[in-house]
Design a protein around this motif. Structure first.
Motif, PDB file in Angstrom:
ATOM      1  N   ILE A   1       0.858  -1.184   0.000  1.00 28.36           N
ATOM      2  CA  ILE A   1       0.000   0.000   0.000  1.00 28.36           C
ATOM      3  C   ILE A   1       0.896   1.236   0.000  1.00 28.36           C
ATOM      4  CG2 ILE A   1      -1.847   1.232   1.185  1.00 28.36           C
ATOM      5  CD1 ILE A   1      -2.621  -1.557   0.212  1.00 28.36           C
ATOM      6  N   ARG A   2       0.631   2.166  -0.918  1.00 23.45           N
ATOM      7  CA  ARG A   2       1.459   3.375  -1.003  1.00 23.45           C
ATOM      8  C   ARG A   2       1.429   4.150   0.319  1.00 23.45           C
ATOM      9  NH1 ARG A   2      -0.677   7.000  -3.734  1.00 23.45           N
ATOM     10  NH2 ARG A   2      -2.726   6.025  -3.950  1.00 23.45           N
TER      11      ARG A   2
ATOM     12  N   THR B   1       1.394   7.283   0.726  1.00 25.20           N
ATOM     13  CA  THR B   1       0.417   8.374   0.678  1.00 25.20           C
ATOM     14  C   THR B   1      -0.962   7.889   1.108  1.00 25.20           C
ATOM     15  OG1 THR B   1       0.117   7.919  -1.682  1.00 25.20           O
ATOM     16  CG2 THR B   1       1.610   9.714  -1.093  1.00 25.20           C
ATOM     17  N   GLU B   2      -1.298   6.641   0.773  1.00 25.39           N
ATOM     18  CA  GLU B   2      -2.588   6.102   1.198  1.00 25.39           C
ATOM     19  C   GLU B   2      -2.582   5.815   2.697  1.00 25.39           C
ATOM     20  OE1 GLU B   2      -5.923   2.718   0.040  1.00 25.39           O
ATOM     21  OE2 GLU B   2      -4.023   2.787  -1.054  1.00 25.39           O
ATOM     22  N   LYS B   3      -1.443   5.374   3.219  1.00 23.94           N
ATOM     23  CA  LYS B   3      -1.347   5.142   4.661  1.00 23.94           C
ATOM     24  C   LYS B   3      -1.535   6.455   5.420  1.00 23.94           C
ATOM     25  CE  LYS B   3       1.759   1.193   4.065  1.00 23.94           C
ATOM     26  NZ  LYS B   3       3.128   0.653   4.274  1.00 23.94           N
TER      27      LYS B   3
ATOM     28  N   GLY C   1      -3.112   9.053   4.215  1.00 22.44           N
ATOM     29  CA  GLY C   1      -4.506   9.416   4.006  1.00 22.44           C
ATOM     30  C   GLY C   1      -5.416   8.710   4.984  1.00 22.44           C
ATOM     31  N   TYR C   2      -5.190   7.407   5.168  1.00 21.94           N
ATOM     32  CA  TYR C   2      -6.009   6.655   6.117  1.00 21.94           C
ATOM     33  C   TYR C   2      -5.795   7.164   7.540  1.00 21.94           C
ATOM     34  CZ  TYR C   2      -7.860   2.884   8.957  1.00 21.94           C
ATOM     35  OH  TYR C   2      -8.558   2.172   9.897  1.00 21.94           O
TER      36      TYR C   2
ATOM     37  N   ILE D   1      -9.146  -2.192   2.937  1.00 26.08           N
ATOM     38  CA  ILE D   1      -7.996  -1.695   2.184  1.00 26.08           C
ATOM     39  C   ILE D   1      -7.077  -2.846   1.791  1.00 26.08           C
ATOM     40  CG2 ILE D   1      -5.896  -0.280   2.357  1.00 26.08           C
ATOM     41  CD1 ILE D   1      -7.467   1.682   4.062  1.00 26.08           C
TER      42      ILE D   1
ATOM     43  N   CYS E   1      -8.941  11.815   3.923  1.00 28.31           N
ATOM     44  CA  CYS E   1      -8.949  10.363   4.116  1.00 28.31           C
ATOM     45  C   CYS E   1      -9.833   9.694   3.064  1.00 28.31           C
ATOM     46  CB  CYS E   1      -9.432  10.039   5.526  1.00 28.31           C
ATOM     47  SG  CYS E   1      -9.570   8.277   5.892  1.00 28.31           S
TER      48      CYS E   1
ATOM     49  N   ASN F   1      -8.174   9.654  -0.433  1.00 29.18           N
ATOM     50  CA  ASN F   1      -6.860   9.021  -0.567  1.00 29.18           C
ATOM     51  C   ASN F   1      -6.827   7.574  -0.094  1.00 29.18           C
ATOM     52  OD1 ASN F   1      -4.621  11.162  -1.404  1.00 29.18           O
ATOM     53  ND2 ASN F   1      -6.130  12.211  -0.122  1.00 29.18           N
ATOM     54  N   THR F   2      -7.996   6.964   0.035  1.00 32.81           N
ATOM     55  CA  THR F   2      -8.057   5.541   0.375  1.00 32.81           C
ATOM     56  C   THR F   2      -8.897   4.800  -0.662  1.00 32.81           C
ATOM     57  OG1 THR F   2      -9.923   6.042   1.867  1.00 32.81           O
ATOM     58  CG2 THR F   2      -7.743   5.816   2.858  1.00 32.81           C
ATOM     59  N   LYS F   3      -8.677   3.509  -0.715  1.00 31.40           N
ATOM     60  CA  LYS F   3      -9.378   2.681  -1.694  1.00 31.40           C
ATOM     61  C   LYS F   3      -9.798   1.371  -1.042  1.00 31.40           C
ATOM     62  CE  LYS F   3      -8.793   0.509  -6.248  1.00 31.40           C
ATOM     63  NZ  LYS F   3      -7.855   0.257  -7.362  1.00 31.40           N
TER      64      LYS F   3
END
Length: 453
Positions: free
Chosen positions: A9-10, A12-14, A16-17, A140, A205, A208-210
């Motif tokens: 997981i990138r 940036t996503e961490k 964001g979360y 995620i 958040c 920037n999360t999926k």
């Protein structure tokens, strides 16, 4: 059933979360820490009336958690199951927090009614954000290493939020009160700043999360509240973890509430309260990024065992250190905090694997409901931790705002040391029975992925 997610997981996503937990801390921790003072000393509600209101809100919280969890598990939108609650809840959450710190010119009963409406609405909105936010981890990724990494960044941001609330909010409220010449305006503006920043972070958040772990309606549409009892029947790791949450949040509540008494009366230096409190959260800035490394090196159970032992040693050290040796006391506090923060942060990383285990056993993926169950149990732990210190200190003859007897000081010391150590020992015993190790979880994830192909 499941779409396999990438290995990594990138960052940036961490971030964001993790921003979601920072947001929740900036808004809701400000509320839980300062709202009682605001109600009694600024808004003019009696302490007794405010205390009853807080109890009623906690009861509503306990009822509301499983209802929201069930609703979340049945949600299906173009944004996913969990993220929509961040999108649509961010602004109402901020607005209601500001309204809680607003002082309309009502009569006595009017003030109380206004406080009830705004505080209950805020608490319900918080649950509608916090339950799906917590469950979002399990959507995620299924990868255990990535879950631990996500959780460590989340806990880092949560503790940063705690530091901002502990130190920044009082300073900001005082500065704005002096600027406006009104205490109520100072607090309202302070909450407005916290609310706006918090809402922006929740939206950050969301964007920037999926949600990669996609579950069919067949696994969620049939979920009902009574499935909670099925989980307790077949999901032993979840039971162990619920008990662990009760104990750890109970310990945290005891330690946080009794610390001010220990420093003020036993040590006799009330000016050290803020530093004693700071040592309870400051180590997280260093420790949280190291949790993924420690997990790989030690494994989950050994990491938790060593963390709990560290906390027990630091806590019991206060029992034998003379109160005149302030430097040693602060060092013991630091050691206890190191262990407590690692165990308290890492336990959140175990929830997604209990969700996987529950799906493996029942064929139903109950992310929202399981997080709501966890929320119910850690709130029970907080309530337990809030009751114990008062009962113990009262039984030893503690009387507020006066020089304490030797017996009362002994009661405060026992509540600071022995009682938390007993709880930590129970946590150590409890986690011994957590049998869902890394290999077993990998096997379960492989089986779930195979079913989805």
């Amino acid at each position: 059933m499941v779409k396999k997610e990438p290995e990594t997981i990138r960052y940036t996503e961490k971030v964001g979360y993790a921003s979601g937990d920072l947001a929740c801390n900036l808004i809701y921790q400000t509320v839980t820490t300062y709202l009682l003072f605001f109600y009694t000393d600024v808004f003019g509600i009696s302490a007794a009336a405010a205390g009853v209101m807080f109890l009623i809100v906690r009861v509503i919280d306990a009822i509301n958690d499983p209802i929201v969890g069930l609703l979340v598990d049945r949600t299906n939108s173009k944004w996913g199951r969990f993220r929509p609650y961040l999108l649509f809840g961010a602004i109402p959450f901020a607005v209601l927090a500001i309204l809680c710190f607003t002082t309309p010119g009502f009569s006595g009963i009017g003030k109380l009614i206004y406080a009830y409406i705004t505080y209950i609405a805020l608490s319900v909105t918080y649950t509608c954000i916090n339950v799906p936010y917590g469950a979002l981890t399990s959507a995620i990724t299924r990868n255990n290493d990535q879950v631990v990494s996500l959780t460590s960044v989340r806990m880092l941001f949560a503790n940063i939020g705690g530091l901002i609330v502990s130190f920044g909010v009082p300073l900001l409220a005082d500065a704005l009160s002096n600027t406006t010449g009104k205490t109520d305006s100072g607090w309202q503006l302070t909450m407005a700043i916290m609310g706006i920043v918090g809402a922006a972070l929740l939206l950050f958040c969301f964007f920037n999360t999926k949600e990669r772990v996609q579950v069919t309606d067949a696994l969620t549409g049939k979920i009902k509240f009574t499935d909670v009892f099925e989980q307790f029947n077949v999901n032993r790791p979840l039971i162990i973890l619920c008990i662990f949450f009760i104990i750890i949040f109970g310990v945290n509540s005891i330690v946080n509430s009794v610390g001010i008494y220990y420093v003020t009366y036993n040590i006799g230096k009330p000016e050290l309260v803020k530093w004693y409190g700071l040592l309870g959260s400051l180590p997280a800035i260093i420790l949280m990024p190291l949790i993924p490394i420690l997990n790989k090196w030690l494994g989950k159970k050994m990491l938790l065992r060593l963390s709990l032992l560290c906390s027990i040693i630091g806590t019991l050290s206060l029992l034998v250190i003379p109160t005149t040796m302030v430097s040693l006391i602060l060092m013991a506090r630091f050691i206890a905090s190191v262990g407590g923060l690692i165990a308290g942060g890492f336990m959140w990383a175990l929830i997604p694997e209990t969700i996987d285990y529950g799906e493996y056993k029942t064929g139903k993926r109950m992310s929202g409901l399981i997080y709501a169950m966890i929320g119910f149990f850690f709130k029970f732990g907080m309530a337990l931790g809030g009751i114990v210190p008062g009962l113990v200190m009262q039984s030893f003859g503690y009387v507020a705002n006066q020089t304490q007897t030797a017996t009362a000081l002994h009661g405060i010391l026992l509540t600071t040391t022995v009682i938390p150590a007993i709880f930590l020992l129970l946590a150590l015993i409890d986690i011994h029975f957590y049998k869902l190790d890394e290999k077993e979880h990998e096997r379960i994830v492989a089986a779930l992925n195979t079913k989805g192909e």
